[in-house]
Every structure is written in structure tokens, then in C-alpha cells.
Design a protein around this motif. Structure first.
Motif, mmCIF file in Angstrom:
data_model
loop_
_atom_site.group_PDB
_atom_site.id
_atom_site.type_symbol
_atom_site.label_atom_id
_atom_site.label_comp_id
_atom_site.label_asym_id
_atom_site.label_seq_id
_atom_site.Cartn_x
_atom_site.Cartn_y
_atom_site.Cartn_z
ATOM 1 N N VAL A 96 7.287 35.990 58.172
ATOM 2 C CA VAL A 96 6.853 35.573 56.833
ATOM 3 C C VAL A 96 8.057 34.942 56.151
ATOM 4 C CG1 VAL A 96 5.861 36.286 54.629
ATOM 5 C CG2 VAL A 96 5.282 37.552 56.686
ATOM 6 N N PHE A 97 7.861 33.758 55.589
ATOM 7 C CA PHE A 97 8.951 33.048 54.922
ATOM 8 C C PHE A 97 8.688 32.951 53.420
ATOM 9 C CE2 PHE A 97 9.015 31.334 59.287
ATOM 10 C CZ PHE A 97 10.310 31.678 59.629
ATOM 11 N N GLN A 98 9.658 32.339 52.723
ATOM 12 C CA GLN A 98 9.532 32.187 51.267
ATOM 13 C C GLN A 98 8.278 31.381 50.908
ATOM 14 O OE1 GLN A 98 13.144 30.817 49.479
ATOM 15 N NE2 GLN A 98 12.173 30.374 47.530
ATOM 16 N N GLN A 99 8.008 30.325 51.682
ATOM 17 C CA GLN A 99 6.797 29.538 51.464
ATOM 18 C C GLN A 99 5.716 30.058 52.398
ATOM 19 O OE1 GLN A 99 6.598 27.578 48.964
ATOM 20 N NE2 GLN A 99 8.789 27.791 48.536
ATOM 21 N N PRO A 100 4.492 30.238 51.896
ATOM 22 C CA PRO A 100 3.464 30.853 52.739
ATOM 23 C C PRO A 100 3.018 29.974 53.923
ATOM 24 C CG PRO A 100 2.584 30.298 50.553
ATOM 25 C CD PRO A 100 4.056 30.070 50.496
ATOM 26 N N SER A 101 3.280 28.663 53.841
ATOM 27 C CA SER A 101 2.931 27.709 54.904
ATOM 28 C C SER A 101 1.555 27.968 55.531
ATOM 29 C CB SER A 101 4.027 27.637 55.978
ATOM 30 O OG SER A 101 4.330 28.889 56.515
ATOM 31 N N ALA A 176 10.907 38.941 57.855
ATOM 32 C CA ALA A 176 10.546 38.366 56.558
ATOM 33 C C ALA A 176 11.812 37.802 55.914
ATOM 34 C CB ALA A 176 9.918 39.436 55.680
ATOM 35 N N ASP A 177 11.816 36.494 55.640
ATOM 36 C CA ASP A 177 12.990 35.844 55.051
ATOM 37 C C ASP A 177 12.696 35.513 53.594
ATOM 38 O OD1 ASP A 177 15.297 34.509 54.438
ATOM 39 O OD2 ASP A 177 15.177 33.098 56.112
ATOM 40 N N GLU A 178 13.224 36.314 52.681
ATOM 41 C CA GLU A 178 13.010 36.160 51.244
ATOM 42 C C GLU A 178 11.546 35.877 50.915
ATOM 43 O OE1 GLU A 178 15.918 34.253 48.969
ATOM 44 O OE2 GLU A 178 17.361 34.144 50.592
ATOM 45 N N PRO A 179 10.641 36.742 51.379
ATOM 46 C CA PRO A 179 9.219 36.412 51.270
ATOM 47 C C PRO A 179 8.696 36.387 49.837
ATOM 48 C CG PRO A 179 9.487 38.678 51.996
ATOM 49 C CD PRO A 179 10.853 38.059 52.003
ATOM 50 N N PHE A 180 9.405 37.047 48.913
ATOM 51 C CA PHE A 180 8.864 37.166 47.555
ATOM 52 C C PHE A 180 9.706 36.443 46.525
ATOM 53 C CE2 PHE A 180 8.004 41.497 49.553
ATOM 54 C CZ PHE A 180 6.864 41.035 50.186
ATOM 55 N N SER A 181 10.721 35.695 46.952
ATOM 56 C CA SER A 181 11.670 35.170 45.961
ATOM 57 C C SER A 181 11.088 34.016 45.146
ATOM 58 C CB SER A 181 12.988 34.786 46.614
ATOM 59 O OG SER A 181 12.767 33.840 47.592
ATOM 60 N N ALA A 182 9.966 33.429 45.591
ATOM 61 C CA ALA A 182 9.361 32.361 44.788
ATOM 62 C C ALA A 182 8.322 32.898 43.807
ATOM 63 C CB ALA A 182 8.723 31.320 45.715
ATOM 64 N N LEU A 183 8.131 34.231 43.781
ATOM 65 C CA LEU A 183 7.065 34.798 42.946
ATOM 66 C C LEU A 183 7.624 35.310 41.619
ATOM 67 C CD1 LEU A 183 5.285 36.868 45.749
ATOM 68 C CD2 LEU A 183 4.697 34.579 44.941
ATOM 69 N N ASP A 184 6.766 35.379 40.606
ATOM 70 C CA ASP A 184 7.204 35.941 39.322
ATOM 71 C C ASP A 184 7.459 37.443 39.483
ATOM 72 O OD1 ASP A 184 4.792 37.627 38.192
ATOM 73 O OD2 ASP A 184 3.952 35.842 39.121
ATOM 74 N N ALA A 185 8.165 38.026 38.495
ATOM 75 C CA ALA A 185 8.670 39.398 38.644
ATOM 76 C C ALA A 185 7.555 40.422 38.877
ATOM 77 C CB ALA A 185 9.481 39.780 37.406
ATOM 78 N N ILE A 186 6.436 40.286 38.170
ATOM 79 C CA ILE A 186 5.371 41.288 38.305
ATOM 80 C C ILE A 186 4.708 41.161 39.680
ATOM 81 C CG2 ILE A 186 3.107 41.982 37.402
ATOM 82 C CD1 ILE A 186 4.200 41.267 34.613
ATOM 83 N N THR A 187 4.416 39.911 40.068
ATOM 84 C CA THR A 187 3.795 39.705 41.380
ATOM 85 C C THR A 187 4.745 40.164 42.479
ATOM 86 O OG1 THR A 187 2.749 37.767 40.426
ATOM 87 C CG2 THR A 187 2.614 37.988 42.808
#
Ligand code: ATP
Ligand code: MG
Length: 268
Positions: A96-101, A176-187
Motif C-alpha cells: 500500500v502506497f501514499q497514493q491508492p493507485s 505500507a509506504d506512508e499510506p496515510f500521509s495524504a489524508l486529513d488528521a481525522i481520517t
């Protein structure tokens, strides 16, 4: 013969820890013309263990993840997956990457099931595969959205779908490479809790690359710090704080300070 000994024998006589899903020894890697990215890295990940890999930007975390996942070949050293030398991504690993692709022309259920019938995957009947896809969609909270196209999903939902696609492979190890870093804090907080929940239910191990010390402390059983040029593993901590960790703010704060100090020290 006990199970541990049997596994060591299956591994070709080389003694491996029975519980190691991934065992890497003496890894180094260099990009052509760009020098050595990392050197002398050894790392074992036990079955069902969540390991967070922390380190400053550019220290080589993503490159190490790609080597461990079999996407790149190391210059030296060896990666074993379930005791066997790994030359390419193992079918029981998932990424799983930062972008869901996600593939924009496929509905969510088809994205989650994409590739499960490829030749290198373990063979399974259509009904079994459909059940795996349905279970993965349910686990990531997207039941009822099977017919949605990626453009109809929010960023958080798309990343849930990417996690579902990984789970449908029933992975022994999730990279998993920074899988959540593009998401807002709550998500992001929701996804961190979801990740821990589903990998426990799926009995998967995880290697989570992250910049975020708090994410590492909330999610991981063990935190490994990478630093230096070329990169190497400088320190590790077992996270012995009971879950739910937000209920133990003093222990979290103490570990956070220790990691922050080591991170500052390790940064070039
Ligand atoms: N394709 C490439 N060719 C040459 N050098 C590269 C290539 N990809 C990465 N690098 C270099 O390798 C080093 C490690 O990069 P890598 O992406 O692994 O770091 P990282 O720790 O994941 O960084 P970040 O935290 O910013 O994601 C960097 O110095 C980078 O410039
Ligand atoms: Mg990176």
C-alpha cells in the motif's frame, strides 16, 4: 520433529526463526550513478508483528521497503520470505502506497479483486476469490459501495479500497509506504486504528514506513529508526504500551521524546 525444526529444515538447513516472515541480512543498495543509498541493513519481521520504519526524509526508507518487498534487487545481502530466498514480490505479500493507485475504469469490487487470478497467485476458485474480496471490502468499511468507481470515492475511501485490495491477498506481510500521509488528521487517525484492527484480524505482519512518530507509536509493536548517509538502522524500540495507546499518554510521551532525540541525532 517440532514445527520450528521442520521449518528450519524446509529453509534449506539455514537456521531461521520459525516465526520470521521476513528475514533480511546484510543489505546494501545503490542507484546507478547516485551512490550508496543504504548499507549493512539486517532486519527480521516476525509473523503478525507490526514494525514501523522511521527516519528523516531521503535516508532511504522507501528504497529499503522496495528491496524488502522484492521490487528492487539489493547490491549485497539477501531477503528471505517465509524462509525462502526472495527474487520477486512474494504472492503472500501486499503493498500500500501514499497514493491508492486504483484503476479508474474498474468498480471498487473489481479494483479490490484486481490481480488475484494472475498466474503467480495461489490458485483459488471464483467463489473463493469473490468471498475474499467481499470480506476485505467489509473489513475496510466499504460494504455497499462495491459498484462505485474510484472517481466517486473520497481520498479516505480510496485508501480504504487500497487497503482492502492488499487484504484480499491474505498477506503474511503488508508493506505500507506512508499510506496515510495524504489524508486529513481525522481520517488518518481512523485509518491507523483500522489498519491495526484488520491486520490483527487477518494475522498479517506489517512494515509501515512513516515520517510520523505518533503514528509509529500508535500502530507499531516495534519501531526501527533509519538514518545516516549511507542509511543504516541506528536504533530500535519495542512498544510495550498496551492498546488502546491513547489511554496511556505518559508512556506515549516518554517514548516520543526518546525517539525524537534519536531522530535528531541520526539526521545528517
Ligand atoms: N531512481 C532514483 N535514482 C537515483 N537516486 C534515487 C532514486 N530514487 C531515490 N533516490 C535517492 O535515494 C535516496 C533515498 O530515497 P528514498 O526515496 O528511499 O528516501 P526516503 O527515506 O523514502 O525519503 P522520504 O521520507 O522523503 O520519502 C535519496 O537520496 C534519493 O534522492
Ligand atoms: Mg519515502
Amino acid at each position: 520433529m517440532n514445527a520450528a525444526l521442520a521449518e528450519a529444515v524446509i529453509a534449506g538447513g539455514r537456521p531461521v526463526a520459525a516465526e520470521a516472515v521476513l528475514d533480511a541480512r546484510g543489505l546494501s543498495f545503490a542507484h546507478a550513478g547516485a551512490g550508496t543509498v543504504f548499507d549493512g541493513i539486517s532486519l527480521s519481521i516476525r509473523r503478525r508483528e507490526i514494525v514501523a520504519l522511521l527516519g528523516s526524509s531521503g535516508c532511504g526508507k522507501s528504497t529499503l521497503l522496495r528491496v524488502l518487498a522484492g521490487l528492487e534487487t539489493p547490491a549485497t545481502g539477501e531477503v528471505r520470505f517465509l524462509g525462502q530466498p526472495q527474487a520477486e514480490p512474494h504472492p503472500r505479500s501486499a503493498l500500500v502506497f501514499q497514493q491508492p493507485s486504483l484503476l479508474p475504469w474498474l468498480k471498487l469490487a473489481d479494483n479490490v479483486g484486481f490481480g488475484l487470478d494472475f498466474a503467480h497467485q495461489p490458485r483459488a476458485g471464483k467463489a473463493a476469490l469473490a468471498a475474499r474480496v467481499a470480506a476485505a471490502i467489509e473489513a475496510v468499511g466499504l460494504a455497499g459501495r462495491e459498484g462505485a468507481y474510484p472517481a466517486q470515492l473520497s481520498g479516505g475511501m480510496a485508501q480504504r479500497a487500497a487497503l482492502g485490495r492488499a487484504l484480499a491477498r491474505e498477506p503474511e506481510l503488508l508493506f505500507a509506504d506512508e499510506p496515510f500521509s495524504a489524508l486529513d488528521a481525522i481520517t488518518r487517525a481512523e485509518m491507523q486504528a483500522l489498519l491495526v484492527d484488520v491486520v490483527h484480524r487477518w494475522h498479517s505482519a506489517v512494515l509501515l514506513v512513516t515520517h510520523d512518530i505518533d503514528e509509529a507509536i500508535l500502530v507499531a509493536d516495534r519501531i526501527v529508526l533509519m538514518g545516516g548517509r549511507p542509511g543504516h538502522l541506528v536504533q530500535e524500540w519495542s512498544v510495550d504500551i498496551p492498546r488502546d495507546r491513547e489511554d496511556h499518554p505518559d508512556a506515549v510521551a516518554e517514548l516520543r521524546l526518546a525517539i525524537l532525540a534519536a531522530l535528531r541525532h541520526a539526521s545528517p
